[in-house]
Design a protein around this motif. Structure first.
Motif, PDB file in Angstrom:
ATOM      1  N   ARG A  30     -25.626  16.953  33.735  1.00  0.00           N
ATOM      2  CA  ARG A  30     -24.633  17.639  34.551  1.00  0.00           C
ATOM      3  C   ARG A  30     -25.252  18.708  35.435  1.00  0.00           C
ATOM      4  NH1 ARG A  30     -20.192  19.550  30.734  1.00  0.00           N
ATOM      5  NH2 ARG A  30     -20.581  17.816  29.390  1.00  0.00           N
ATOM      6  N   LYS A  31     -26.419  19.212  35.066  1.00  0.00           N
ATOM      7  CA  LYS A  31     -27.054  20.263  35.846  1.00  0.00           C
ATOM      8  C   LYS A  31     -27.769  19.727  37.086  1.00  0.00           C
ATOM      9  CE  LYS A  31     -27.561  23.459  32.120  1.00  0.00           C
ATOM     10  NZ  LYS A  31     -27.801  24.860  32.157  1.00  0.00           N
ATOM     11  N   LEU A  32     -27.887  18.416  37.181  1.00  0.00           N
ATOM     12  CA  LEU A  32     -28.544  17.843  38.351  1.00  0.00           C
ATOM     13  C   LEU A  32     -27.685  18.079  39.583  1.00  0.00           C
ATOM     14  CD1 LEU A  32     -29.891  14.462  36.982  1.00  0.00           C
ATOM     15  CD2 LEU A  32     -31.152  16.561  37.365  1.00  0.00           C
ATOM     16  N   ARG A  33     -28.309  18.428  40.649  1.00  0.00           N
ATOM     17  CA  ARG A  33     -27.624  18.690  41.909  1.00  0.00           C
ATOM     18  C   ARG A  33     -27.988  17.582  42.893  1.00  0.00           C
ATOM     19  NH1 ARG A  33     -24.628  21.428  39.366  1.00  0.00           N
ATOM     20  NH2 ARG A  33     -24.807  23.669  39.116  1.00  0.00           N
ATOM     21  N   PRO A  34     -27.162  17.387  43.918  1.00  0.00           N
ATOM     22  CA  PRO A  34     -27.467  16.362  44.913  1.00  0.00           C
ATOM     23  C   PRO A  34     -28.862  16.515  45.523  1.00  0.00           C
ATOM     24  CG  PRO A  34     -25.237  17.130  45.219  1.00  0.00           C
ATOM     25  CD  PRO A  34     -25.850  17.994  44.160  1.00  0.00           C
ATOM     26  N   MET A  35     -29.295  17.760  45.720  1.00  0.00           N
ATOM     27  CA  MET A  35     -30.624  17.961  46.301  1.00  0.00           C
ATOM     28  C   MET A  35     -31.713  17.403  45.387  1.00  0.00           C
ATOM     29  SD  MET A  35     -32.571  21.485  47.251  1.00  0.00           S
ATOM     30  CE  MET A  35     -31.733  21.758  48.778  1.00  0.00           C
ATOM     31  N   VAL A  36     -31.564  17.576  44.085  1.00  0.00           N
ATOM     32  CA  VAL A  36     -32.553  17.079  43.129  1.00  0.00           C
ATOM     33  C   VAL A  36     -32.539  15.559  43.109  1.00  0.00           C
ATOM     34  CG1 VAL A  36     -33.217  17.062  40.699  1.00  0.00           C
ATOM     35  CG2 VAL A  36     -32.380  19.176  41.740  1.00  0.00           C
TER      36      VAL A  36
END
Length: 190
Positions: free
Chosen positions: A43-49
């Protein structure tokens, strides 16, 4: 396999260009994409990553495929390892520090009741002036009226008694009064 690498690289570059143009709009739209997953780390993954990982997967896969004698399966494994490493680096070096640095300067005018301010524009007995109040690390200037019907001169310290109709009603801060025991603005005895 080469088409997959090209598609990932092109998609990542296209996403980067569109992101520069449309900014946070896309990030907020895609941000909830992984909310259905129950694993906190995912859940901590962001679109940028995610997009940086996909882009690196495509670029690394093409480089390994064209400049080494390794086959498609080994190129894909090396590309996956590179994507995970760079994605983790982007998260640790950019995304996480930026999440921790967000500050809000927003406040409600009603939160100012009881705060200490300084008169900037003199406040007449029946009229309006302006006071400056410290909020966090900054200051805000607000319209003020005299609560007691007294003239308040520029530079005087005042206390905000109440807020009505987006106007601060202020009263002179009497710092030498025995009732407050010579307390400073933090409430400490001086």
């Amino acid at each position: 396999m080469e088409q997959l690498f090209w598609a990932c690289l092109a998609g990542g570059v296209l996403f980067a260009i569109v992101t520069v143009i449309l900014g946070d709009l896309i990030s907020h739209a895609i941000d909830g994409l992984l909310d259905f997953l129950s694993v906190d780390a995912l859940r901590k993954l962001r679109p940028m990553v995610i997009v940086s990982g996909i882009t690196v997967f495509g670029g690394a896969g093409l480089l390994v495929l064209h400049y080494t004698p390794l086959g498609g399966l080994l190129a894909a494994l090396i590309a996956i390892a590179s994507a995970i490493a760079i994605g983790a680096l982007v998260y640790v070096a950019y995304v996480r520090p930026m999440e921790n640095s967000e500050n809000s300067t927003g406040f409600s005018i009603h939160e100012l009741t009881g705060r200490i301010g300084e008169v900037l524009v003199p406040v007449p007995p029946r009229g309006y002036g302006e006071v400056m109040v410290k909020i966090g690390h900054g200051n805000t200037n607000q319209i003020a009226a005299s609560f007691d019907g007294e003239t308040l001169k520029a530079g005087e310290r005042v206390v905000i008694v109440e807020v009505r109709d987006d106007t601060l009603f202020v009263s002179r801060l009497d710092e030498t009064s025995p009732s407050n025991g010579n307390k400073d603005e933090r409430g400490e005895i001086g």
